[in-house]
Design an enzyme around this catalytic site. Structure first.
Site, mmCIF file in Angstrom:
data_model
loop_
_atom_site.group_PDB
_atom_site.id
_atom_site.type_symbol
_atom_site.label_atom_id
_atom_site.label_comp_id
_atom_site.label_asym_id
_atom_site.label_seq_id
_atom_site.Cartn_x
_atom_site.Cartn_y
_atom_site.Cartn_z
ATOM 1 N N HIS A 156 -53.880 20.519 -45.239
ATOM 2 C CA HIS A 156 -54.429 20.896 -44.431
ATOM 3 C C HIS A 156 -52.703 20.552 -43.388
ATOM 4 O O HIS A 156 -51.682 20.254 -43.690
ATOM 5 C CB HIS A 156 -55.120 19.219 -43.485
ATOM 6 C CG HIS A 156 -54.400 18.204 -43.551
ATOM 7 N ND1 HIS A 156 -53.178 17.231 -42.426
ATOM 8 C CD2 HIS A 156 -54.733 17.170 -44.701
ATOM 9 C CE1 HIS A 156 -52.732 16.445 -42.503
ATOM 10 N NE2 HIS A 156 -53.515 16.075 -44.415
ATOM 11 N N ASP A 197 -47.894 13.594 -44.936
ATOM 12 C CA ASP A 197 -48.693 14.350 -44.853
ATOM 13 C C ASP A 197 -49.432 15.303 -43.824
ATOM 14 O O ASP A 197 -49.393 14.512 -42.523
ATOM 15 C CB ASP A 197 -50.221 12.567 -43.855
ATOM 16 C CG ASP A 197 -50.983 12.980 -44.050
ATOM 17 O OD1 ASP A 197 -51.674 14.190 -44.263
ATOM 18 O OD2 ASP A 197 -51.610 11.878 -43.376
ATOM 19 N N GLU A 222 -57.858 18.181 -39.745
ATOM 20 C CA GLU A 222 -57.964 17.385 -40.725
ATOM 21 C C GLU A 222 -58.552 15.857 -39.858
ATOM 22 O O GLU A 222 -58.973 15.364 -39.967
ATOM 23 C CB GLU A 222 -57.879 17.664 -41.724
ATOM 24 C CG GLU A 222 -57.679 16.839 -42.707
ATOM 25 C CD GLU A 222 -56.997 15.360 -43.044
ATOM 26 O OE1 GLU A 222 -57.658 14.953 -44.496
ATOM 27 O OE2 GLU A 222 -56.643 15.297 -42.479
ATOM 28 N N GLU A 223 -57.263 15.454 -39.062
ATOM 29 C CA GLU A 223 -56.538 14.282 -39.135
ATOM 30 C C GLU A 223 -58.003 13.634 -37.480
ATOM 31 O O GLU A 223 -57.835 12.439 -37.564
ATOM 32 C CB GLU A 223 -55.402 13.755 -38.404
ATOM 33 C CG GLU A 223 -54.704 14.406 -39.305
ATOM 34 C CD GLU A 223 -53.998 13.220 -40.735
ATOM 35 O OE1 GLU A 223 -55.172 12.632 -40.481
ATOM 36 O OE2 GLU A 223 -52.897 13.421 -40.866
ATOM 37 N N ASP A 248 -53.746 17.638 -50.643
ATOM 38 C CA ASP A 248 -53.497 16.275 -49.344
ATOM 39 C C ASP A 248 -52.168 15.233 -49.742
ATOM 40 O O ASP A 248 -53.244 14.590 -49.883
ATOM 41 C CB ASP A 248 -55.041 16.112 -48.641
ATOM 42 C CG ASP A 248 -54.783 14.855 -47.709
ATOM 43 O OD1 ASP A 248 -53.201 15.411 -46.834
ATOM 44 O OD2 ASP A 248 -55.900 14.424 -46.788
ATOM 45 N N HIS A 296 -48.809 8.073 -41.957
ATOM 46 C CA HIS A 296 -49.648 8.329 -40.237
ATOM 47 C C HIS A 296 -48.465 7.229 -39.068
ATOM 48 O O HIS A 296 -48.618 6.916 -37.681
ATOM 49 C CB HIS A 296 -51.066 7.834 -40.006
ATOM 50 C CG HIS A 296 -51.949 8.778 -40.767
ATOM 51 N ND1 HIS A 296 -53.321 7.864 -40.310
ATOM 52 C CD2 HIS A 296 -51.461 9.238 -41.039
ATOM 53 C CE1 HIS A 296 -54.183 9.618 -41.170
ATOM 54 N NE2 HIS A 296 -52.929 10.298 -41.235
HETATM 55 ZN ZN LIG Z 1 -53.501 12.280 -42.803
#
Ligand SMILES: [Zn+2]
Ligand SMILES: *[C@@H]1O[C@H](CO)[C@@H](O)[C@H](O)[C@H]1NC(C)=O
Ligand SMILES: *[C@@H]1O[C@H](CO)[C@@H](O)[C@H](O)[C@H]1NC(C)=O
Ligand SMILES: *[C@@H]1O[C@H](CO)[C@@H](O)[C@H](O)[C@H]1NC(C)=O
Ligand SMILES: *[C@@H]1O[C@H](CO)[C@@H](O)[C@H](O)[C@H]1NC(C)=O
Ligand SMILES: *[C@@H]1O[C@H](CO)[C@@H](O)[C@H](O)[C@H]1NC(C)=O
Ligand SMILES: *[C@@H]1O[C@H](CO)[C@@H](O)[C@H](O)[C@H]1NC(C)=O
Ligand SMILES: *[C@@H]1O[C@H](CO)[C@@H](O)[C@H](O)[C@H]1NC(C)=O
Length: 509
Positions: free
Chosen positions: A282, A294, A326-327, A355, A449
């Protein structure tokens, strides 16, 4: 890797045919002419030759570039980010597009635009009585309070779970609704509060934990909405039930925008177009940080494998995808699979998800995708990863294949899938410390994140190992699908639905 227990599922239906397309700006000031690759015969791809071309140095050059691109998000977000709708994400799309464009006619590229909703909370505050509750958190896609100013009022207890407008007493008008979690989506509660004239809403949990969630599809009736833990709600509920007055201040400076974002798809011009090897990563990050692990890591692994693959010929088509959104709940991959005609679906022999390839406190994780639960072929793919780790004398662990990344839409639509990862917010065990090094008791990715998911958040050993494994997976299937199950139906088995923890409608509430 997306986190939410609560899916926002917000790819909006593309309205009329011919809806606008996202123009991905080119990074270079002048358009580069694609390199013309000489048409001399190339050797058929083989795994060891493709793996040998993967180097940590080349990956690190890309990572530095990716971090510079994330800084384009600073103007709007005050820190680097590549969240959808940000300049950092547009820059990422341009970087991917240009990288593939420079490979000449080895690939055909397409941009798949789709509409999505992007929300951003700049500042927020909730005061209940004399307390500033620690667990108070803005719900995803919350609108601001009126004029982005604080609102003052009484906290008003709502009956039942606020799923019917009649649960809201008239006194909620101009005040702040206090609503229990459960039964219906957060968005419905917020909407009902708005319909009754509430100035803001707080949804408290039915157990002691905090509530994180999203209001989902925007409604003009939504009001600024916070989540609150049951533990912090309990003493307040007692007061309200005794008809004691609790005053409240709610402040939300936020924005909800409908935007266009895009998946980028690159497919080899050579190779059997009816039998495609597909893989994806992603392109977007969360708003909180630059997302270098990420999923900058997977994004760059794919770019590097796509680049090195051009030195070879392929027997089967290879299709790379960089998903957006994606998130926000796997928006791009869902959109892609949902809009794929049946006959196109059947041409995809398998989908491989990459991922988070380089978590600093990594484990070599393989999705436990079995044929008992998933489309036939998923287990053969799983075993390809196992065999490779064994051959390299590396340890690996199984992790649940439960809908937490972009493979979800493929499995639901009958396409075999699987993948590898190195871990997000899970905690490394003592046993895993012995198997992989690193530190037991810490998250696999302590910057998951967060703002610190930057250049320092990559374990190069893990990244190189996994990028070689990606190269192996591509080379193996680009060469031949011998022994790999043929495609069958384009519908998922009911068994998979039971495995899903992350992407079902039940997770809205
Ligand atoms: Zn993520
Ligand atoms: C994708 O976007 C790029 C950059 O805007 C543009 O040059 C290109 O024509 C687009 N490609 C397709 C197939 O739409
Ligand atoms: C790739 O292989 C096919 C079939 O073997 C052949 O027809 C084609 O010319 C090759 N292409 C290149 C660029 O080597
Ligand atoms: C793999 O490709 C390389 C480079 O073309 C070649 O030298 C090598 O012999 C090939 N190996 C196998 C096992 O086919
Ligand atoms: C993998 O999944 C299968 C069911 O599909 C289950 O029986 C098996 O125990 C799982 N293995 C691990 C190690 O989790
Ligand atoms: C694999 O794990 C075992 C412990 O289970 C450990 O002794 C061994 O060193 C590990 N191998 C590697 C390559 O890290
Ligand atoms: C990456 O992980 C390996 C194995 O745990 C460790 O030896 C190495 O120091 C790590 N590298 C970085 C940069 O953290
Ligand atoms: C799965 O694929 C294998 C190998 O192609 C085949 O023998 C088997 O019948 C297939 N199973 C199902 C349930 O389709």
């Amino acid at each position: 890797m997306y986190m939410m227990v609560i899916s926002s599922a917000l790819a909006l239906c593309a309205g009329a045919a011919g809806a606008a397309a996202l123009q991905i700006p080119l990074l270079s000031s002048h358009k580069q002419a694609p390199i013309q690759v000489a048409d001399e015969p190339k050797p058929l791809v083989n795994s060891s030759a493709l793996q040998d071309l993967i180097s940590g140095d080349r990956l690190m050059v890309r990572a530095k570039k990716m971090f510079e691109i994330a800084k384009l998000g600073e103007d709007e977000y005050n820190h680097p980010t590549r969240v959808i709708g940000s300049a950092g994400h547009l820059g990422t799309l341009s970087y991917i597009y240009e990288t593939i464009l420079q490979l000449g006619d080895y690939y055909s590229i397409s941009n798949q635009s789709f509409p999505a909703v992007s929300g951003n909370v700049f500042e927020s505050r909730l005061v209940l009585g004399n307390e500033v509750p620690k667990s108070a958190a803005p719900m995803g896609l919350t609108p601001p309070t009126k004029d982005k100013q604080p609102v003052y009022g009484a906290l008003v207890l709502v009956e039942n779970e606020g799923c019917q407008p009649s649960d809201f007493p008239d006194t909620v008008g101009g005040n702040i609704a206090f609503i229990k979690r459960g039964t219906c989506p957060f968005g419905t509660k917020s909407e009902n509060a708005g319909l009754k004239g509430a100035a803001a809403a707080v949804v408290y949990n039915y157990d002691k934990d905090p509530v994180a969630g999203t209001l989902g599809t925007p409604s003009p009736n939504h009001v600024a909405t916070f989540g609150l833990s049951g533990a912090e709600a309990a003493p307040i509920i007692k007061k309200l039930e005794k008809n004691e007055y609790v005053d409240a201040i709610a402040y939300m400076d936020a924005e909800v925008n409908q935007i266009l974002t895009a998946n980028i798809i690159a497919q080899t011009t050579e190779g059997d177009p009816d039998n495609c090897v597909m893989l994806g990563a992603h392109s977007d990050s969360v708003a909180e940080g630059p997302g270098i692990n990420d999923d900058g890591s997977g994004t760059m692994s794919l770019l590097e494998v796509a680049t090195q693959l051009t030195k070879f010929n392929v027997s089967n088509c290879v299709r790379f995808a960089w998903w957006a959104g994606e998130e926000e709940g796997l928006l791009g991959s869902d959109y892609y699979v949902a809009t794929l005609p049946e006959e196109e679906n059947m041409k995809i022999r398998l989908f491989m998800d990459y991922d988070m390839m380089a978590s600093p406190n990594f484990a070599y994780q393989v999705y436990n995708a079995t044929n008992a639960v998933n489309p036939n072929g998923s287990e053969e793919l799983r075993d390809l990863y196992l065999d490779w780790y064994k051959e390299q004398v590396l340890n690996y662990t199984f992790i649940p294949f439960d809908g937490r990344s972009d493979y979800d839409g493929f499995i639901r639509n009958g396409i075999p899938g699987g993948g590898i990862a190195t871990g997000a917010e899970g905690i490394k065990t003592e046993e895993e410390e012995e198997m992989f090094g690193g530190k037991a008791g810490d998250w696999y990715d302590p910057c998951y994140h967060q703002l610190c998911d930057n250049l320092g958040n990559l374990n190069m050993t893990a990244w190189v190992v996994n990028t070689k494994l990606i190269a192996h997976s591509v080379a193996t299937y680009a060469r031949s699908f011998k022994g790999f199950p043929k495609r069958t139906a384009s519908v998922a088995s009911a068994a998979y639905e039971n495995e899903i923890k992350y992407h079902g409608s039940k997770l809205f509430i």
